[in-house]
Write a protein that holds these residues in place. Structure first.
Motif, PDB file in Angstrom:
ATOM      1  N   VAL A  47       3.196   1.644  -4.428  1.00 20.44           N
ATOM      2  CA  VAL A  47       3.172   1.571  -2.965  1.00 20.44           C
ATOM      3  C   VAL A  47       2.077   2.492  -2.439  1.00 20.44           C
ATOM      4  CG1 VAL A  47       4.487   1.886  -0.850  1.00 20.44           C
ATOM      5  CG2 VAL A  47       5.623   1.020  -2.901  1.00 20.44           C
ATOM      6  N   TYR A  48       1.040   1.908  -1.870  1.00 22.18           N
ATOM      7  CA  TYR A  48      -0.063   2.683  -1.313  1.00 22.18           C
ATOM      8  C   TYR A  48       0.291   3.276   0.046  1.00 22.18           C
ATOM      9  CZ  TYR A  48      -3.690   1.626  -4.761  1.00 22.18           C
ATOM     10  OH  TYR A  48      -4.449   1.578  -5.901  1.00 22.18           O
ATOM     11  N   LEU A 115      -8.958  -7.174  -0.967  1.00 22.76           N
ATOM     12  CA  LEU A 115      -8.204  -8.350  -0.540  1.00 22.76           C
ATOM     13  C   LEU A 115      -6.860  -7.903   0.006  1.00 22.76           C
ATOM     14  CD1 LEU A 115      -8.033 -11.572  -0.651  1.00 22.76           C
ATOM     15  CD2 LEU A 115      -6.598 -11.185  -2.664  1.00 22.76           C
ATOM     16  N   VAL A 116      -6.505  -8.379   1.190  1.00 20.58           N
ATOM     17  CA  VAL A 116      -5.198  -8.112   1.793  1.00 20.58           C
ATOM     18  C   VAL A 116      -4.462  -9.443   1.889  1.00 20.58           C
ATOM     19  CG1 VAL A 116      -3.972  -7.235   3.797  1.00 20.58           C
ATOM     20  CG2 VAL A 116      -6.117  -6.166   3.095  1.00 20.58           C
ATOM     21  N   THR A 117      -3.335  -9.541   1.192  1.00 17.26           N
ATOM     22  CA  THR A 117      -2.592 -10.793   1.169  1.00 17.26           C
ATOM     23  C   THR A 117      -1.101 -10.495   1.215  1.00 17.26           C
ATOM     24  OG1 THR A 117      -2.333 -12.916   0.023  1.00 17.26           O
ATOM     25  CG2 THR A 117      -2.468 -10.940  -1.347  1.00 17.26           C
ATOM     26  N   GLY A 118      -0.306 -11.544   1.184  1.00 10.38           N
ATOM     27  CA  GLY A 118       1.147 -11.405   1.220  1.00 10.38           C
ATOM     28  C   GLY A 118       1.789 -12.617   0.582  1.00 10.38           C
ATOM     29  N   PRO A 119       3.071 -12.524   0.246  1.00  8.39           N
ATOM     30  CA  PRO A 119       3.723 -13.659  -0.395  1.00  8.39           C
ATOM     31  C   PRO A 119       3.968 -14.833   0.540  1.00  8.39           C
ATOM     32  CG  PRO A 119       5.293 -11.895   0.000  1.00  8.39           C
ATOM     33  CD  PRO A 119       3.953 -11.346   0.344  1.00  8.39           C
ATOM     34  N   LEU A 248      -4.287  -6.067  -2.485  1.00  9.52           N
ATOM     35  CA  LEU A 248      -3.081  -5.391  -2.031  1.00  9.52           C
ATOM     36  C   LEU A 248      -2.082  -6.428  -1.529  1.00  9.52           C
ATOM     37  CD1 LEU A 248      -4.624  -2.408  -0.022  1.00  9.52           C
ATOM     38  CD2 LEU A 248      -3.657  -2.341  -2.321  1.00  9.52           C
ATOM     39  N   MET A 249      -0.819  -6.252  -1.929  1.00  5.96           N
ATOM     40  CA  MET A 249       0.242  -7.159  -1.520  1.00  5.96           C
ATOM     41  C   MET A 249       1.025  -6.531  -0.368  1.00  5.96           C
ATOM     42  SD  MET A 249       1.917 -10.062  -2.260  1.00  5.96           S
ATOM     43  CE  MET A 249       1.512 -10.369  -3.993  1.00  5.96           C
ATOM     44  N   LEU A 275      -4.604  -6.875  -8.908  1.00  5.82           N
ATOM     45  CA  LEU A 275      -3.587  -6.456  -7.948  1.00  5.82           C
ATOM     46  C   LEU A 275      -3.251  -4.993  -8.211  1.00  5.82           C
ATOM     47  CD1 LEU A 275      -1.685  -7.243  -5.648  1.00  5.82           C
ATOM     48  CD2 LEU A 275      -0.031  -8.005  -7.360  1.00  5.82           C
ATOM     49  N   ARG A 276      -3.764  -4.109  -7.361  1.00  7.16           N
ATOM     50  CA  ARG A 276      -3.623  -2.677  -7.586  1.00  7.16           C
ATOM     51  C   ARG A 276      -2.332  -2.092  -7.046  1.00  7.16           C
ATOM     52  NH1 ARG A 276      -8.391   0.080  -8.763  1.00  7.16           N
ATOM     53  NH2 ARG A 276      -7.065   1.941  -8.744  1.00  7.16           N
TER      54      ARG A 276
END
Length: 308
Positions: A47-48, A115-119, A248-249, A275-276
């Motif tokens: 968790v960033y 990259l900023v993404t989500g499920p 990042l998720m 995916l970091r």
């Protein structure tokens, strides 16, 4: 025979209360939404940042107005760009912490693209991407924010920017330099919107022109932030993520579930996306004690007095 209205009212109230409490308890037991950063850590996603839910100031006033009338586009822009209009908000401080963490993460990255993404839709990825871009630009860097969600991207609404955008660049109608637009009240920040919605978004993103555009962006900006579509909805996030150094998720507090986050993470990793980590967005106070935020939501420099 005569109805006892008082007794009926009391019994109906008690019965309604019992049924309501029972429904809440059952829904709570069945709900499996993420409510703790530990849950993301167990999924192998460091968790960033945990970004609290903004419920004060301008965003709170706009929410109250919704009870009487729909907010206009200008009010919605001010609500979304917290880093610009309410820099003292705890949300912005959490995003600044994310900026610091990413600064060191980019040192080991093959390129300067994030990259900023989500499920799934509605987790707040565009909100996080926009405010992250603003805070990095406020730190003195040149930043380019790119909207690769060619179907439902909304960065042009957040920043009040007109077309054209990425669709026209990939269609070779204009060059990236012509499509990029600066933000008046944020020095150092440029935005490349999605442009017109094409009939074949995935095929358009698979062309070599996307890689050429991102290479151009990396060569002309210190940091490139890419807002992508949800992973489970379409394959676009995988296509774009392969060209970014860090992914990042975004998971939304109490709404994103373990299963969809796990499937999304596996899909990205299986396709070679770096995916970091993850970001827990819209954290409510009842769960903020994990990082000690609960007692520091109102922490700022207003009202402090120095001893003479």
């Amino acid at each position: 025979i005569k109805p006892r209205k008082a007794l009926i009212a009391i019994l109906a109230t008690l019965l309604g209360g019992v049924l309501g409490v029972g429904w809440v308890l059952v829904a709570r037991a069945l709900h499996r939404g993420l409510e703790n950063p530990d849950d993301l850590e167990e999924l192998g996603l460091p968790v960033y940042a945990s970004i609290p839910l903004a419920v004060s100031g301008l965003r709170d006033r706009i929410s109250r107005r919704r009870l009487f009338r729909k907010p206009n586009p200008a009010q919605l822009r001010r609500r979304d760009l917290v880093a610009v209009y309410e820099p003292a908000d705890p949300v912005v401080e959490a995003v600044r912490g994310l900026r610091t963490a990413l600064h060191f993460g980019l040192l080991e990255s093959p390129n300067n693209r994030i990259l900023v993404t989500g499920p799934s839709p509605g987790v707040g990825k565009s909100f996080v991407a926009a405010n992250l871009a603003v805070t990095i630009a406020q730190g003195g860097q040149r930043v380019l924010l790119i909207d690769t969600d060619l179907r439902k991207g909304r960065l042009h609404k957040i920043f009040d920017i007109e077309k054209p955008g990425l669709t026209e660049v990939l269609g070779q109608k204009i060059t990236p330099a012509e499509a990029v637009q600066g933000i008046d009240n944020v020095e150092g920040l440029d935005v490349l919107t999605r442009g017109d919605t094409p009939p074949n978004p995935s095929e358009l993103l698979m062309t070599p022109r996307l890689g050429d555009t991102l290479e151009w962006a990396s060569g002309n900006y210190d940091t490139v932030i890419v807002d992508s579509p949800p992973v489970l909805a379409v394959t676009d996030a995988v296509i774009v993520g392969q060209l970014c150094g860090i992914a990042l998720m975004i998971a939304r507090f109490s709404e994103s579930v373990h299963k969809e986050v796990t499937i999304s993470a596996n899909r990205l990793r299986q396709n070679g996306v770096n995916l970091r980590g993850s970001i827990l967005n819209a954290v409510e106070k009842r769960a903020s004690s994990y990082y000690g935020y609960g007692g520091y939501y109102a922490y700022d420099y207003r009202g402090t007095k120095t001893e003479e």
